[in-house]
Scaffold this motif. Structure first.
Motif, PDB file in Angstrom:
ATOM      1  N   THR A 135      67.708  57.884  -4.844  1.00  0.00           N
ATOM      2  CA  THR A 135      68.736  58.707  -4.204  1.00  0.00           C
ATOM      3  C   THR A 135      68.185  60.128  -4.116  1.00  0.00           C
ATOM      4  N   VAL A 136      67.196  60.283  -3.273  1.00  0.00           N
ATOM      5  CA  VAL A 136      66.510  61.550  -3.043  1.00  0.00           C
ATOM      6  C   VAL A 136      66.132  61.626  -1.568  1.00  0.00           C
ATOM      7  N   GLY A 137      65.506  62.740  -1.190  1.00  0.00           N
ATOM      8  CA  GLY A 137      65.063  62.911   0.182  1.00  0.00           C
ATOM      9  C   GLY A 137      63.568  62.665   0.334  1.00  0.00           C
TER      10      GLY A 137
ATOM     11  N   GLN B  54      75.513  61.447   0.111  1.00  0.00           N
ATOM     12  CA  GLN B  54      74.515  60.576  -0.522  1.00  0.00           C
ATOM     13  C   GLN B  54      73.323  60.388   0.406  1.00  0.00           C
ATOM     14  N   VAL B  55      72.139  60.682  -0.090  1.00  0.00           N
ATOM     15  CA  VAL B  55      70.900  60.524   0.680  1.00  0.00           C
ATOM     16  C   VAL B  55      69.962  59.606  -0.099  1.00  0.00           C
ATOM     17  N   ARG B  56      69.429  58.586   0.564  1.00  0.00           N
ATOM     18  CA  ARG B  56      68.497  57.662  -0.074  1.00  0.00           C
ATOM     19  C   ARG B  56      67.264  57.487   0.809  1.00  0.00           C
ATOM     20  N   THR B  57      66.110  57.328   0.149  1.00  0.00           N
ATOM     21  CA  THR B  57      64.850  57.136   0.854  1.00  0.00           C
ATOM     22  C   THR B  57      64.078  56.002   0.174  1.00  0.00           C
ATOM     23  N   LEU B  58      63.479  55.134   0.999  1.00  0.00           N
ATOM     24  CA  LEU B  58      62.817  53.932   0.473  1.00  0.00           C
ATOM     25  C   LEU B  58      61.516  53.673   1.219  1.00  0.00           C
ATOM     26  N   PHE B  59      60.521  53.147   0.473  1.00  0.00           N
ATOM     27  CA  PHE B  59      59.257  52.730   1.072  1.00  0.00           C
ATOM     28  C   PHE B  59      58.832  51.424   0.405  1.00  0.00           C
ATOM     29  N   SER B  60      58.395  50.455   1.209  1.00  0.00           N
ATOM     30  CA  SER B  60      58.057  49.135   0.691  1.00  0.00           C
ATOM     31  C   SER B  60      56.815  48.598   1.387  1.00  0.00           C
TER      32      SER B  60
END
Length: 477
Positions: A208-210, A181-187
């Motif tokens: 749940t992406v790169g 499982q790969v997750r990427t976040l920006f806030s």
């Protein structure tokens, strides 16, 4: 017994634990008194960065690797976890868990383990392959973009986070499955200062992406939206008080249904009698047209998983269909007790935790009404563009949620922004009071759901909808 098989794919992380060692560990648990045993192995990596006041305030990375072993004997569960992945370390943990379960040992046959493939990580570009300087550049870009919106913006905080979690689950029923499982976040969060005090605006995107997240989501645009929200709220008037019609914007209120309804549909709370929905399957619990779903297979959403943390395939679970309660969410333990299959909702924060029933992506499905018509058909009320955090009593369904962005509706038109206030109500009552559902479904911001001290990633969403009457706790006379 039915033997579960693993799912296969690319980007395999390699075996977290040698399968011969897994087999021996499970057998040791049975020999020590267990009637059933499960091994959960996890390798978790994370990177995070926070950009504040024009500089990198925090940059961190971490890695955690270990195994949890669950053993049951009758109705008793023993659990032990260890970071020692040697054969002896795992055997010792298995015997400890079996001792807690207090079985008598030696009488249960183990089903041979199935396959050991790994589900494909849902990524085009692993974030770990991208240099730190590119990640910091995105944070700086967001800071510049937010400050360019208006001189009233006095503070900008941008955050980047990535995580990769590789798991292996095996049990004495023969199940053996893995996931990557790969997750990427920006806030981006902004503060605007004016005569009316300070106001905030926030925008968050996470899937749940790169690294390909940034092919479709521009950090600068995200920052401009957050800044504009904060500036707009400087002119906000006090929110009304009392019971009013409330229109909730698409994606902006999914957290309400997650908290006020979703938790009450988790089978562990239901079986404890701690849910207002207990014993009501087949009953009308919501207005006609309301369908509530929990779906762990939902594309790249934040709560998407190939398997849950008990190794079972996630699935689409319809909980409420056209207003009628149809089912609950189930983990292995609760489903075993009632003789049914689990629903793929057994989740845990890490290998140090026991799994429990948890949501994945929970949402209200589309209706048929144009959202503009819903607003035009509302002579007076409150339009909630974004909800914040809240509290809910699952036994009664009573809740309080903060409105982080809301506007007044007058004569069927969205007019002035409102200062932050609260929505106060009851989950089942809200379900029954929904009288219009839009056709513009959207998921909301990524979230972390807390329950019994454990946090897991979840998604939620809904189309634009109207609640006929909901109490707003504002400050207007």
């Amino acid at each position: 017994m039915t033997q579960d098989t693993a799912i296969s794919g690319t980007h395999s992380p390699g075996a977290l634990v040698d399968l011969d060692v897994v087999d021996a560990t499970l057998r040791a648990a049975l020999d020590a008194g267990g009637e059933w045993a499960e091994l959960f192995a996890e390798d978790r990596e994370s990177v995070g960065a926070i950009f504040d006041e024009g500089r990198v305030e925090e940059m961190n990375s971490g890695r955690d690797r270990g195994v949890g072993i669950r053993v049951t004997a009758g109705d008793v569960t023993g659990y032990a976890h260890t970071a020692d992945l040697s054969a002896q370390g795992l055997t010792d943990a298995a015997r400890t868990a079996a001792a807690v379960a207090a079985g008598h040992g030696g009488t249960v046959e183990m089903t041979p383990l199935g396959g050991s493939g790994t589900a494909a990580a849902r990524v085009a570009v692993l974030p770990a392959s991208i240099g730190t300087e590119r990640k910091v550049a995105l944070l700086r870009m967001a800071d510049d973009a937010a400050r360019s919106v208006d001189s009233a913006i006095t503070q900008v905080t941008a955050r980047y986070a990535e995580g990769r979690r590789r798991i292996l689950v095996a049990n004495t029923n023969g199940l053996c499955a893995a996931d990557d499982q790969v997750r990427t976040l920006f806030s981006v969060g902004c503060v605007a200062s004016g005569d009316g005090g300070l106001q905030t605006g926030r925008e968050t995107v996470g899937y749940t992406v790169g690294w390909e997240l940034f092919d479709t989501h521009d950090p600068a645009e995200l920052a401009r939206r957050a800044a504009s929200r904060a500036v707009t709220k400087l002119a906000a008037r006090p929110a009304p008080s009392g019971e009013v019609p409330v229109v909730i914007a698409r994606g902006g209120g999914g957290v309400l249904f997650h908290e006020a309804c979703g938790h009450g549909l988790e089978a562990d709370l239901v079986r404890k009698g701690a849910s207002v929905f207990a014993g009501r399957v087949g009953e009308q619990v919501a207005a006609p047209g309301v369908t509530l779903v929990d779906d762990g297979t939902m594309g790249p959403e934040w709560g998407t998983l190939a398997i849950d943390d008990e190794g079972h395939l996630t699935q689409r679970n319809v909980l409420i269909s056209d207003g009628v309660l149809t089912d609950y969410m189930w983990d292995w333990l609760r489903s075993r007790d009632v003789g049914r299959a689990p629903s793929g909702n057994g989740r845990r924060q890490s290998y140090t935790h026991l799994p429990m029933v948890r949501m994945t992506n929970t949402f209200v499905t589309n209706g048929e009404i144009d959202p503009d018509d819903i607003i035009a058909d509302t002579p007076w009320g409150v339009y909630v563009a974004q909800l914040g955090g809240g509290q809910v009593n699952t036994a009664t369904g009573d809740f309080v949620f903060g409105m982080t962005e809301a506007y007044l509706i007058e004569d069927g038109v969205i007019t002035e922004p409102l200062r932050e206030g609260n929505l106060i109500g009851n989950g089942p009552a809200v379900l029954a009071e929904i009288d219009a559902i839009g056709n513009d479904f959207a998921m909301g911001s990524p979230g972390t759901c807390g329950k019994d001290g454990q946090g897991v990633p979840v998604g939620d969403g809904q189309p634009t909808l109207r609640v006929r009457a909901l109490t707003v706790g504002g400050t207007a006379a």
